[in-house]
Design an enzyme around this catalytic site. Sequence first.
Site, PDB file in Angstrom:
ATOM      1  CG  ASP A 153      -1.195   3.503  -6.574  1.00 24.44           C
ATOM      2  OD1 ASP A 153      -1.582   2.324  -6.539  1.00 24.44           O
ATOM      3  OD2 ASP A 153      -0.127   3.881  -6.036  1.00 24.44           O
ATOM      4  NE  ARG A 160      -9.357  13.083  -3.262  1.00 21.33           N
ATOM      5  CZ  ARG A 160     -10.485  13.373  -2.616  1.00 21.33           C
ATOM      6  NH1 ARG A 160     -10.462  13.594  -1.301  1.00 21.33           N
ATOM      7  NH2 ARG A 160     -11.629  13.458  -3.270  1.00 21.33           N
ATOM      8  CD  GLU A 211       3.744  -4.501   0.646  1.00 19.76           C
ATOM      9  OE1 GLU A 211       2.903  -3.879  -0.025  1.00 19.76           O
ATOM     10  OE2 GLU A 211       4.376  -4.002   1.601  1.00 19.76           O
ATOM     11  CE  LYS A 232       4.824  -0.981  -5.895  1.00 20.28           C
ATOM     12  NZ  LYS A 232       4.177   0.323  -6.137  1.00 20.28           N
ATOM     13  CB  SER A 283       7.074   0.913  -8.344  1.00 17.01           C
ATOM     14  OG  SER A 283       5.723   1.361  -8.284  1.00 17.01           O
ATOM     15  CE1 TYR A 319       0.214  -0.038  -0.212  1.00 17.88           C
ATOM     16  CE2 TYR A 319      -0.552   1.137  -2.137  1.00 17.88           C
ATOM     17  CZ  TYR A 319       0.463   0.529  -1.432  1.00 17.88           C
ATOM     18  OH  TYR A 319       1.708   0.483  -1.959  1.00 17.88           O
TER      19      TYR A 319
END
Lengths: 357, 358
Positions: A30, A52, A185, A225, A295, A357
């Site tokens: 993602d 992509r 995270e 996660k 993941s 990210y």
Amino acid sequence: MSAFLGKFSDELIKNAKYIATPGKGILAADESTGTIGKRLSSINVDNNIDNRQALRDLLLTSPNALPYLCGVIFFEETLYQKTLDGKPFVELLKENNVVPGIKVDKGTVDLAGTNGETTTQGFDSLGARCQQFYEAGARFAKWRAVLKIGITEPSELSIQQNAQGLARYARICQDNGLVPIVEPEVLTDGSHDIKKCAAVTETVLAACYKALNDHHVLLEGTLLKPNMVTPGSDSPKVAPEVIAEYTVAALRRTVPPAVPGIVFLSGGQSEEEATVNLNAMNKLEVLKPWTLSFSFGRALQQSTLKTWGGKKENVAKAQEVFLGRCKANSAATLGKYVGGNGDGLANESLYVKGYKY
Amino acid sequence: MSCFTGKYTDELIANAAYIGTPGKGILAADESTGTIGKRFSSINVENVETNRRAFRELLFTTPGALKYLSGVILFEETLYQKTADGKPFVELLKENGVLPGIKVDKGVVELAGTDGETTTQGLDGLLLRCQKYYEAGARFAKWRAVLKIGPNEPSQLSINENANGLARYAIICQEAGLVPIVEPEILVDGAHDIAKCANVTERVLAACYKALNDHHVLLEGTLLKPNMVTPGSESPKVAPEVVAEYTVRALQRTMPAAVPAVVFLSGGQSEEEATINLNAINKLKTKKPWTLTFSFGRALQQSTLKAWAGKEENLQKAQAAFLTRCKANSEATLGTYQGAGSLSEGASESLHVKDYKY
């Protein structure tokens, strides 16, 4: 029940449970347009829509790889893309019993008055967007909250804001039939030891589960996660067994058994490191009332990307490399990984300071 | 770790795990002087120290009973009492593999501005008291917080106050080497259904575990003593399997696996009801990463009390009744209880007292 049971309850429980199938895990594909641009530029590939698509096609059509995956997380653009042969990605996944997922957050923004701490945005029209994504075939979602360890971090504000954000996102997802992956995270950046990471992780997870309870989230229809519990990036490494011990202890202290599965993020770990650590956790002989799986984004794709280099003639070889990582991580979820599955590329650290990210 | 690890860490973990031994449970014999008085008056026995001592001796010397117990909760007076032969109760228990526990709270007081909600007192000087109790042989403690269900209850204030109180008590116990039993009792009083009880129980437990985390409590060195999830006392009863389903689900949603055991309170349930529900809970096929056992007061002692009636000649009869309940509940922790063929007098008698105060 303090959990709200809407019309999707049974489906949410079923899908969350399926994603927690032992031997399977999630491919996090993602990366936003900006982020995938960084990956592509590292192999001198142009960041355009065709490239992509080509990369995701390479991954998803890798022969024999899909049985090791229970889910794939997409960025919005990819959810609507097709294979090079013209088959919607979503359809390809569904035919192979892989659940399509969708990243729904809109990145982080700074919390004023803190030392570079952030909260995550994406609430505006989130319900409507989730509904659309459900119609497009998505059945789970992901929202990344980020915390850091420092002298006065994470602050109480950061913990509260991120926990509340995750809980609100989770509730909205469930209202619209998407299993929310809850991702708080805690970055590895820093020179702290593993004990500090454990303490922070436990505090953050406790806050998350309190917030989820406050927001009437159905835990049986969620996944977690988290980061693994490790020393900071500037600190000496420790053995996988130590990481396993601290990580599982932290989870045992905070994650209610109602949660069916925990799917770790890889953070800056190399492909091999992430797999070996996941394996150690599954070998640990202690009571674990949820499955422990993966993941992974970078830790599943890094060497595949390098092998591909953007060239059609490298696709088959790159796909073999990808299959190798999928198999390795599948074995790790069963505590059966014997290591050495990968050349130098698999051991390359993927750590980027202050990773965005 | 976010938890505090002091010098008693290993001991706390070992003792908490021991209390969770399958097949064993806790006898809650910590009735305060006032409360045991109510029990005694129901059988026309005078509430004097010798009678209180005699009754507890009856229980602790019941042949064959102690092996079904991992712990006994005592009131302060009892912690220092002895058998008629002069053996300290604490020694008797320890010789038989039973951990002595101690009630350390000082009862409830009302929260002003609420509709009869309460908080629990007893924090003053608690560390010193716990240290003394540890020296006297106690290895675990108990503190009862009380919440109720009503149109506006439990209020956020009540939940926060009681959760915070439990967490403060818990960390102080651990500093002194005592395993804290965390007891957030939600009274069964009311006309609500089982779903409402589940809803409240989940919210209360979530608040408790957040507070325990905030206060750096070592979960592996604690136990939980919750109510079972049931319909209110004024509502129709449901099958034990339903109680089991709602109860275990509430725990799955709130109680981390690090906690080794749950020791249920019996509330106003009859002896038989409490045992059957505990049995159903253990038979349920679902994720249960903790032992599920008992910490019963009334539900272990009721028929024993009646059989004794304060008379020495009834000793054997009374001890037989007590052994029966101990064995029954031990089986219930293993999901092997078959139900009583013939119940002792009082075993199926409801023990519900409206708005029960210890």
